[in-house]
Design an enzyme around this catalytic site. Structure first.
Site, short mmCIF file in Angstrom:
data_model
loop_
_atom_site.label_atom_id
_atom_site.label_comp_id
_atom_site.label_asym_id
_atom_site.label_seq_id
_atom_site.Cartn_x
_atom_site.Cartn_y
_atom_site.Cartn_z
N GLN A 82 -19.83 -8.12 2.80
CA GLN A 82 -20.00 -9.54 2.46
C GLN A 82 -20.30 -10.34 3.73
O GLN A 82 -19.45 -10.42 4.61
CB GLN A 82 -18.72 -10.07 1.82
CG GLN A 82 -18.79 -11.54 1.45
CD GLN A 82 -17.43 -12.10 1.07
OE1 GLN A 82 -16.47 -11.93 1.81
NE2 GLN A 82 -17.35 -12.75 -0.06
N GLY A 83 -21.48 -10.95 3.80
CA GLY A 83 -21.86 -11.76 4.97
C GLY A 83 -21.83 -13.23 4.62
O GLY A 83 -22.89 -13.84 4.45
N SER A 106 -18.95 -15.57 6.08
CA SER A 106 -18.40 -16.35 7.20
C SER A 106 -19.28 -16.30 8.44
O SER A 106 -19.93 -15.29 8.71
CB SER A 106 -17.03 -15.80 7.60
OG SER A 106 -16.19 -15.74 6.50
N SER A 146 -16.26 -7.36 6.76
CA SER A 146 -15.49 -6.12 6.52
C SER A 146 -16.44 -4.98 6.15
O SER A 146 -17.35 -5.16 5.35
CB SER A 146 -14.50 -6.32 5.37
OG SER A 146 -13.65 -7.40 5.61
N GLU A 204 -13.50 -12.38 -6.31
CA GLU A 204 -12.77 -11.91 -5.14
C GLU A 204 -11.31 -12.38 -5.19
O GLU A 204 -10.39 -11.64 -4.88
CB GLU A 204 -13.47 -12.43 -3.87
CG GLU A 204 -12.94 -11.82 -2.59
CD GLU A 204 -13.72 -12.27 -1.37
OE1 GLU A 204 -14.64 -13.11 -1.51
OE2 GLU A 204 -13.41 -11.79 -0.27
C1 LIG Z 1 -8.88 -9.36 6.55
C2 LIG Z 1 -10.05 -10.29 6.50
C3 LIG Z 1 -11.24 -9.83 5.99
C4 LIG Z 1 -12.35 -10.70 5.94
N1 LIG Z 1 -13.51 -10.18 5.46
C5 LIG Z 1 -14.59 -10.99 5.40
C6 LIG Z 1 -15.84 -10.46 4.94
O1 LIG Z 1 -15.96 -9.29 4.60
N2 LIG Z 1 -16.90 -11.30 4.90
C7 LIG Z 1 -16.81 -12.61 5.27
O2 LIG Z 1 -17.81 -13.31 5.15
N3 LIG Z 1 -15.65 -13.13 5.74
C8 LIG Z 1 -14.54 -12.35 5.82
N4 LIG Z 1 -13.35 -12.86 6.31
C9 LIG Z 1 -13.33 -14.22 6.85
C10 LIG Z 1 -12.55 -15.22 6.03
O3 LIG Z 1 -13.21 -15.52 4.83
C11 LIG Z 1 -12.35 -16.45 6.91
O4 LIG Z 1 -11.55 -16.05 8.01
C12 LIG Z 1 -11.67 -17.59 6.17
O5 LIG Z 1 -12.56 -18.16 5.25
C13 LIG Z 1 -11.15 -18.70 7.12
O6 LIG Z 1 -12.18 -19.16 7.93
P1 LIG Z 1 -11.99 -19.27 9.53
O7 LIG Z 1 -11.45 -17.96 10.01
O8 LIG Z 1 -13.29 -19.76 10.10
O9 LIG Z 1 -10.85 -20.36 9.76
P2 LIG Z 1 -11.02 -21.94 9.83
O10 LIG Z 1 -11.90 -22.38 8.71
O11 LIG Z 1 -11.40 -22.31 11.22
O12 LIG Z 1 -9.56 -22.43 9.52
C14 LIG Z 1 -8.55 -22.50 10.52
C15 LIG Z 1 -7.33 -23.17 9.87
O13 LIG Z 1 -7.65 -24.50 9.44
C16 LIG Z 1 -7.37 -24.67 8.07
N5 LIG Z 1 -8.35 -25.53 7.43
C17 LIG Z 1 -9.69 -25.50 7.65
N6 LIG Z 1 -10.30 -26.42 6.86
C18 LIG Z 1 -9.33 -27.03 6.12
C19 LIG Z 1 -9.33 -28.03 5.12
N7 LIG Z 1 -10.46 -28.59 4.72
N8 LIG Z 1 -8.14 -28.40 4.56
C20 LIG Z 1 -6.98 -27.82 4.97
N9 LIG Z 1 -6.92 -26.85 5.93
C21 LIG Z 1 -8.07 -26.45 6.49
C22 LIG Z 1 -7.47 -23.26 7.49
O14 LIG Z 1 -6.78 -23.12 6.28
C23 LIG Z 1 -6.85 -22.43 8.61
O15 LIG Z 1 -5.46 -22.45 8.55
C24 LIG Z 1 -12.24 -12.03 6.39
C25 LIG Z 1 -11.03 -12.50 6.91
C26 LIG Z 1 -9.94 -11.65 6.97
C27 LIG Z 1 -8.66 -12.17 7.53
#
Ligand SMILES: Cc1cc2nc3c(=O)[nH]c(=O)nc-3n(C[C@H](O)[C@H](O)[C@H](O)COP(=O)(O)OP(=O)(O)OC[C@H]3O[C@@H](n4cnc5c(N)ncnc54)[C@H](O)[C@@H]3O)c2cc1C
Length: 394
Positions: free
Chosen positions: A128-129, A131, A163, A246
């Protein structure tokens, strides 16, 4: 939905149990957790066994190669495979649990017949691409651009936390096809062949100890327009369908594993540690009871989500309720496991039949559940807006 299993569902359970008892002794243990090619081979071989026995795509429509099982049979399948400790869906996670279901709901007949059978047979693995650096929770801020050039899109940008990218054949990819439209309206959902020229996968090593996910760099990658699922610039809506699968049903096997973990913790709490039993601690017993009730409630919620998905084709917002609550319960379960195991939790020795080292890993893994597929804060925002009707976040 009738919550009691009918005679024919119990017959299905019996057949499945018989098949699992027969084949599982031939399967062997999984490869080391950082051997990704080995894990791909193991997981896809298991998928092939399910396929040949007629259990692949248990809830997928028959005409698309699935078994077309009823929602209740789907639940029986999950219960029985978990009970028998059958291999987990593993690297087939994205293809089977959310890219495939999205294709069923949104793709053209040609796309379905190209992509669904190899997922079911275990021949092709998906990732899944979605993020990007700077577009996680605020996914619609994504910047990977796709510029139309005849019957291709030329795609450039970067994805992160992808992932299983290292071993995937295809990627469900979100790209920006209209940079001038409001941010939710200029996105498209593409199928990216991972062996396309210009795709570079750089594995990331996690605290968990494996390179489970990667950064994916895209440099002028040519993707046929025919690989777009849904209408151009309507990809946000398609992505919401992906998310509902998902969040709604993709963590169900994990839930059943958590129930089993709780059972084993009860056993460990009752065994003696340094002259005392953790079971003597009222706080431990109370939390075990609360967690048992919470896990039961989550199983009931799962039944509701699975039923709704079978009625409407997609699980809907119930997935966010499940995901939010499950990740909180999983944190508490990890905390309690470490409290019960005490210092033994830091070793990799067996304790009371449970691998204590696995508990530490489980605790670390639990932290990621409240981030993957949308963080808990984001699930709260979704529920606030779409269920409670609170004002939208600006
Ligand atoms: C084990 C794992 C597998 C993953 N696999 C994939 C994958 O295969 N493909 C893929 O595309 N992605 C994947 N991800 C990525 C995942 O979807 C993102 O990490 C997630 O969406 C959070 O985005 P971020 O890491 O940019 O955090 P950020 O968006 O930077 O968030 C940081 C913090 O701020 C909070 N926050 C941000 N915006 C708001 C808001 N509007 N209101 C309240 N709080 C807020 C968040 O909740 C978090 O606590 C994976 C992540 C993990 C941990």
């Amino acid at each position: 939905m009738n919550l009691r299993y009918s005679e024919s569902e119990e017959r299905f359970r019996g057949e499945l149990r018989g098949w699992l008892d027969k084949v599982l002794p031939t399967v062997g243990p999984p490869p080391a957790s950082d051997d990704w090619p080995g894990r791909r081979a193991y997981d896809t071989a298991w998928q092939r066994m399910l396929y040949e026995a007629g259990y692949a795509g248990i809830n997928w429509p028959k005409e698309l190669g699935g078994r077309g099982a009823s929602p209740t049979e789907h639940l029986v399948f999950l219960e029985e495979t978990e009970r028998a400790h059958a291999p987990y869906v593993g690297v087939n996670f994205v293809g089977l649990l959310h890219a495939g279901p999205t294709l069923i709901a949104e793709a053209s007949p040609e796309q379905r017949s190209r992509y669904l059978p190899p997922i079911l047979r275990g021949d092709e693995v998906w990732c899944q691409g979605f993020s990007e650096p700077g577009a996680g929770s605020d996914l619609a801020a994504l910047r990977t651009r796709a510029v139309r050039d005849g019957d291709h899109y030329v795609v450039s940008g970067q994805k992160i936390w992808t992932s299983h990218a290292e071993v995937a054949d295809f990627c469900e990819l979100l790209v920006r096809t209209d940079p001038h439209a409001p941010k939710h309206r200029g996105i498209s959902w593409l199928v990216l062949p991972m062996d396309s020229p210009g795709v570079e996968v750089r594995p990331l090593r996690t605290i968990y100890g494996t390179a489970e996910f990667s950064e994916v760099f895209l440099d002028e990658v040519r993707v046929p327009v025919a690989n777009r699922v849904g209408v151009e610039n309507d990809g946000w809506r398609v992505a919401m369908v992906t998310f509902s699968f998902e969040r709604g049903t993709a963590f169900v096997s994990e839930l059943l594993q958590s129930m089993e973990l709780l059972e084993s913790l009860v056993g460990i709490a009752r065994s003696t540690r340094d002259g005392a039993q953790p079971w003597d601690d009222l706080g431990v017993r109370r939390e075990l009871g609360h967690l048992a009730a919470d896990l039961d409630a989550l199983w009931s919620l799962t039944k509701r989500n699975v039923t709704q998905a079978s009625r409407t084709g997609v699980p809907g917002v119930g997935g966010s309720v499940f995901k939010l609550h499950y990740s909180e319960v999983r944190h508490r379960l990890g905390d309690l496991a470490l409290r019960i195991l005490d210092r033994a939790g830091l070793s990799f020795d067996d304790l009371g039949g449970a691998r204590s080292g696995e508990q530490v890993k489980g605790w670390v893994h639990a932290l990621s559940i409240s981030i993957a597929a949308g963080t808990s804060q984001i699930q709260r925002n979704i529920l606030g807006e779409r269920v409670l009707g609170l004002p939208r976040e600006r």
